[in-house]
Design an enzyme around this catalytic site. Structure first.
Site, short mmCIF file in Angstrom:
data_model
loop_
_atom_site.label_atom_id
_atom_site.label_comp_id
_atom_site.label_asym_id
_atom_site.label_seq_id
_atom_site.Cartn_x
_atom_site.Cartn_y
_atom_site.Cartn_z
N CYS B 235 -28.74 78.86 27.82
CA CYS B 235 -29.47 78.34 26.80
C CYS B 235 -28.13 77.91 25.76
CB CYS B 235 -30.24 79.19 25.77
SG CYS B 235 -30.54 78.71 24.12
N ASN B 244 -30.36 80.75 35.20
CA ASN B 244 -31.61 81.48 35.73
C ASN B 244 -31.32 82.29 36.80
OD1 ASN B 244 -33.66 80.11 33.56
ND2 ASN B 244 -32.19 78.71 33.90
#
Lengths: 301, 301
Positions: B235, B244
């Site tokens: 992010c 991720n």
């Protein structure tokens, strides 16, 4: 403590590396012992020509009196190594049996049956000297040469080891392939065979699944886990093997799950940095890169 | 399928990178769709100045007709973005609400309450256009600024979203801090609030615990998981966030646990390589480095 961690960076971590000096080993050992870990696998008494990084095993063992609160153990793979370890004052031995023939031959030049048969002699020699003997079953899930290890090959070794009087049993994912369900399944087959003996487990993070497997092991009732600061590790006789699960990553996960290990996370991250420095580089652990969540989020610690 | 995976490399993966060409995105999309994954988060309709890597969202969406078997979704953060997404023909929207005020302000310039209140408008606009609306709750466990997120901040958003008619709910570990027990605990608080709606989860592997958390989520009954090929992700408005969980690592773990995802492991590894190539480098995934166990062990596949 809910789960007992054993740091194996000194043995499993260093064995695949270029030899480092005794001073560097003692510095690493100090940093590991400063974490609060209660068990350390400190070296192996194996062939100095095959594993030159651990050729100083006897000399290193003269340094262990400085750490009276830590239970030290050393790995052996033969009767001769067992005698050398005992002569060096080691009182907790680990004898490795590979559950797959091809890895067993690559590792120690014998097949599984021959290594299993030796358990009796080695337990006897250890016990006669007042030492404990743990049997570690390598390639317990998969062999880099023979493929998946039939669980009955593992349970046969366990049964033999228990009958021979082994003090502890561990199952090891030598090449970092196992996953939570396979851990749960094998633990369920081993537990009925070992009575009150503690069961340990040893995972590599080669396919990223090491922490998930370790947590599955704890959920399955396994109370001893190996890990290495900095995520060092690998088997020189198992192609494709990579680092152990990192002590600091495991401590982070277990702490958050309310599982007490007695290991200080910050000290483990520091020891990870010492480990990576000692071997001249490497990826290190996730916690070395990202730090404790509680620092990132400003939580009281 | 037992668990539905959604690949988020195209959105969460690319958003923190330097912009890449539309052709490179389409090539990555092709490789992702070739894995057999049934859901892809393809882009976000957000401020092009704040997230320049996704400025071509509308143009990219003109290419989606080539993949009729994949359910595409796009992230939105405002009414304006919702309208742009719908004008671009996207029929599955995700609206993000950060459960922590500071991340919410950093991410979208509003606090949590203001973002929550907008759910009603956005669901209405989506449904009027025949689109579905998923509410993703960011910083569901920890905020990089505010510390641990009280679960009641998450459940309040869930309750609001369900009442507003949201079609799906997801909980997101935006900064990669959570661990299995916290996943289990939060899932247990969310499930009673959502009736028959499917619950999804989104993990980053910043502290090495992403796969363990994902497996805990599945054990807790969560049936939808986000992941990104090559482990891309992060992010831009959450310091310390990293990739991720990698689709291929997750597929490896779930396959071994008997949990069907419909995603082909080899194809996911290939897509991971395309992803890493597209962004000009990166660590990649464990499976990209180590390969399928079944190759290492010679097992039939």
């Amino acid at each position: 403590m809910d789960v007992t961690l054993r740091d194996v960076a000194m043995r499993d971590g260093l064995q695949i590396e270029e030899p480092i000096s005794l001073d560097a080993k003692v510095e690493l050992l100090q940093s590991i012992c400063a974490t609060g870990v209660t068990e350390v696998e400190v070296t192996a008494f194996v062939s100095p020509s095959k594993v030159p990084a651990l050729a100083d095993a006897a000399e290193l063992c003269t340094q262990l009196g400085d750490f009276p609160d830590v239970r030290f153990s050393a790995l052996v793979a033969s009767v001769n190594g067992t005698r050398r370890a005992l002569d060096s004052g080691v009182s907790n031995l680990e004898y490795v049996v590979s559950a797959s023939d091809s890895h067993s031959r690559a590792n120690v030049g014998r097949n599984t049956d021959a290594s299993t048969a030796l358990i009796d002699d080695i337990v006897g020699i250890a016990h006669d000297a007042g030492a404990t003997l743990e049997v570690i079953i390598a390639t317990a899930w998969d062999c880099p040469f023979d493929g998946p290890t039939p669980p009955e090959r593992v349970t046969a070794i366990v049964t033999h080891a228990v009958a021979a009087g082994a003090d502890r049993i561990s199952i090891a994912d030598t090449i970092g392939t196992t996953t939570p369900r396979r851990v749960t399944d094998l633990a369920a087959q081993v537990f009925p065979l070992i009575g009150d003996l503690p069961l340990g487990a040893h995972f590599h993070n080669t396919r990223g699944t090491g922490l998930a497997s370790a947590y599955a092991a704890v959920q399955a009732g396994i109370t001893r886990l190996d890990a290495s600061v900095g995520g060092l590790g690998g088997c020189p006789f198992a192609p494709g093997a990579s680092g152990n699960i990192a002590t600091e990553d495991l401590v982070y996960l277990l702490r958050d799950c309310g599982i007490e290990t007695g290991v200080d996370l910050d000290a483990a991250i520091r020891a990870g940095r010492v480990a990576i420095g000692a071997v001249g580089g490497g990826d290190g652990s996730a916690l070395m890169r990202a730090g404790d969540r509680k620092l990132a989020t400003g939580e009281p610690r």
